[in-house]
Scaffold this motif. Structure first.
Motif, short mmCIF file in Angstrom:
data_model
loop_
_atom_site.label_atom_id
_atom_site.label_comp_id
_atom_site.label_asym_id
_atom_site.label_seq_id
_atom_site.Cartn_x
_atom_site.Cartn_y
_atom_site.Cartn_z
N LYS A 9 65.72 43.29 -8.57
CA LYS A 9 64.43 44.01 -8.53
C LYS A 9 63.24 43.05 -8.65
O LYS A 9 62.19 43.30 -8.08
N ARG A 10 63.41 41.99 -9.40
CA ARG A 10 62.30 41.06 -9.61
C ARG A 10 61.87 40.41 -8.31
O ARG A 10 62.66 39.81 -7.63
N ARG A 11 60.64 40.58 -7.97
CA ARG A 11 60.03 39.86 -6.85
C ARG A 11 58.69 39.33 -7.34
O ARG A 11 58.09 39.88 -8.26
N THR A 12 58.22 38.29 -6.69
CA THR A 12 56.87 37.83 -6.99
C THR A 12 55.87 38.89 -6.56
O THR A 12 55.90 39.34 -5.40
N ILE A 13 55.03 39.29 -7.48
CA ILE A 13 54.03 40.34 -7.23
C ILE A 13 52.64 39.71 -7.17
O ILE A 13 52.28 38.88 -8.01
N ARG A 14 51.88 40.10 -6.15
CA ARG A 14 50.53 39.55 -6.00
C ARG A 14 49.50 40.67 -5.85
O ARG A 14 48.39 40.44 -5.36
N LYS A 15 49.89 41.86 -6.28
CA LYS A 15 49.01 43.03 -6.19
C LYS A 15 49.27 43.86 -7.45
O LYS A 15 50.41 44.34 -7.63
N LYS A 166 59.98 31.53 5.44
CA LYS A 166 58.59 31.87 5.14
C LYS A 166 58.43 33.37 4.96
O LYS A 166 58.78 34.14 5.86
N TYR A 167 57.90 33.77 3.82
CA TYR A 167 57.66 35.20 3.59
C TYR A 167 56.52 35.66 4.50
O TYR A 167 55.69 34.86 4.95
N TYR A 168 56.51 36.97 4.78
CA TYR A 168 55.50 37.52 5.68
C TYR A 168 55.23 38.97 5.32
O TYR A 168 56.04 39.61 4.64
C1 LIG Z 1 57.92 26.77 -9.54
C2 LIG Z 1 57.29 27.84 -8.70
C3 LIG Z 1 55.96 27.73 -8.34
C4 LIG Z 1 55.35 28.74 -7.58
N1 LIG Z 1 54.01 28.64 -7.27
C5 LIG Z 1 53.42 29.61 -6.58
C6 LIG Z 1 52.02 29.53 -6.31
O1 LIG Z 1 51.35 28.58 -6.69
N2 LIG Z 1 51.44 30.56 -5.64
C7 LIG Z 1 52.15 31.66 -5.24
O2 LIG Z 1 51.56 32.56 -4.65
N3 LIG Z 1 53.49 31.77 -5.49
C8 LIG Z 1 54.12 30.77 -6.15
N4 LIG Z 1 55.46 30.86 -6.43
C9 LIG Z 1 56.21 32.06 -6.03
C10 LIG Z 1 57.09 31.79 -4.80
O3 LIG Z 1 56.30 31.80 -3.65
C11 LIG Z 1 58.16 32.89 -4.74
O4 LIG Z 1 59.03 32.77 -5.84
C12 LIG Z 1 58.98 32.81 -3.43
O5 LIG Z 1 58.17 33.11 -2.33
C13 LIG Z 1 60.17 33.78 -3.46
O6 LIG Z 1 59.75 35.09 -3.73
P1 LIG Z 1 60.39 35.92 -4.92
O7 LIG Z 1 59.88 35.30 -6.20
O8 LIG Z 1 59.91 37.31 -4.74
O9 LIG Z 1 61.88 35.78 -4.82
C14 LIG Z 1 56.10 29.87 -7.17
C15 LIG Z 1 57.45 29.97 -7.54
C16 LIG Z 1 58.03 28.98 -8.31
C17 LIG Z 1 59.47 29.13 -8.73
#
Ligand SMILES: Cc1cc2nc3c(=O)[nH]c(=O)nc-3n(C[C@H](O)[C@H](O)[C@H](O)COP(=O)(O)O)c2cc1C
Length: 193
Positions: A9-15, A166-168
């Protein structure tokens, strides 16, 4: 939620929704980091919670978001993180080599955040000099990385990939995050290619 469910479930969230994160939640996340595995059990990492209005804005300005899709991946007004946790390395405890320890500690934060109903973005592309300045961080600390937090307002999806990582965003604005297929990263015994 099982550990596996949390991991997927964990994804990087930017919103993010513009709701205040209760301090108790933030403290629990740092406590999860506190008990992470650490080389030599040195525990040289320290954590700064930032959740005050003016500082939030100052931190936001130091971040480069979503390098592959700039500026579409930047949080807009009304979508910005509502807290940050800054990861510091204390050089009075050890001189260098914070990366692996930070990896374990931050992953605990990211996964615990899912259970707390929070979204996170782990951020390395930050202006450390500026952050050190406005937070008055003493020289003995290395600024490692930053975790942005908030209640999530997007649901990114994983897609399997053979090639492009590359994510999109699709035409509905949903973030797709390619992950290499298991068959492309897993080997058994001496069958490595
Ligand atoms: C060490 C590290 C640094 C990161 N730095 C950034 C960043 O500066 N900006 C950003 O938008 N995402 C950053 N990310 C998030 C990655 O882009 C993200 O983990 C990757 O695209 C995979 O997506 P997920 O986390 O949803 O699996 C970083 C992730 C890691 C592990």
């Amino acid at each position: 939620m099982s550990v596996y469910e949390t991991i997927y479930k964990r994804r990087t969230i930017r919103k993010f929704k513009q709701e205040v994160i209760p301090m108790e939640k933030l403290k629990r996340l740092v406590d999860a980091a506190r008990v992470a595995p650490q080389g030599g059990n040195m525990q040289a990492l320290k954590y700064v919670v930032i959740n005050e209005g003016k500082l939030l804005e100052q931190v936001f300005k130091t971040i480069t978001w979503a390098g592959y899709i700039r500026p579409a991946g930047d949080p807009k007004e009304g979508e910005k993180p509502t807290a940050y946790i800054l990861i510091l390395g204390d050089t009075e405890i050890k001189k260098e080599g914070f990366d692996i320890d930070a990896g374990a500690a931050v992953q605990n934060i990211l996964l615990a955040a899912v259970e707390e109903g929070l979204g996170t973005a782990w951020l390395g592309a930050i202006d450390r000099l500026k952050i050190r300045g406005f937070l008055n961080i003493p020289d003995k600390f290395v600024l490692h990385t930053l975790v942005a937090l908030g209640f999530p307002d997007e649901v990114p999806v994983i897609v399997d990939t053979d090639k492009c990582i590359k994510y999109y965003k699709d035409d509905k604005g949903v973030l797709h995050v390619p992950k290499r297929k298991l068959e492309n990263i897993l080997f058994f015994n001496n069958h490595i290619n």
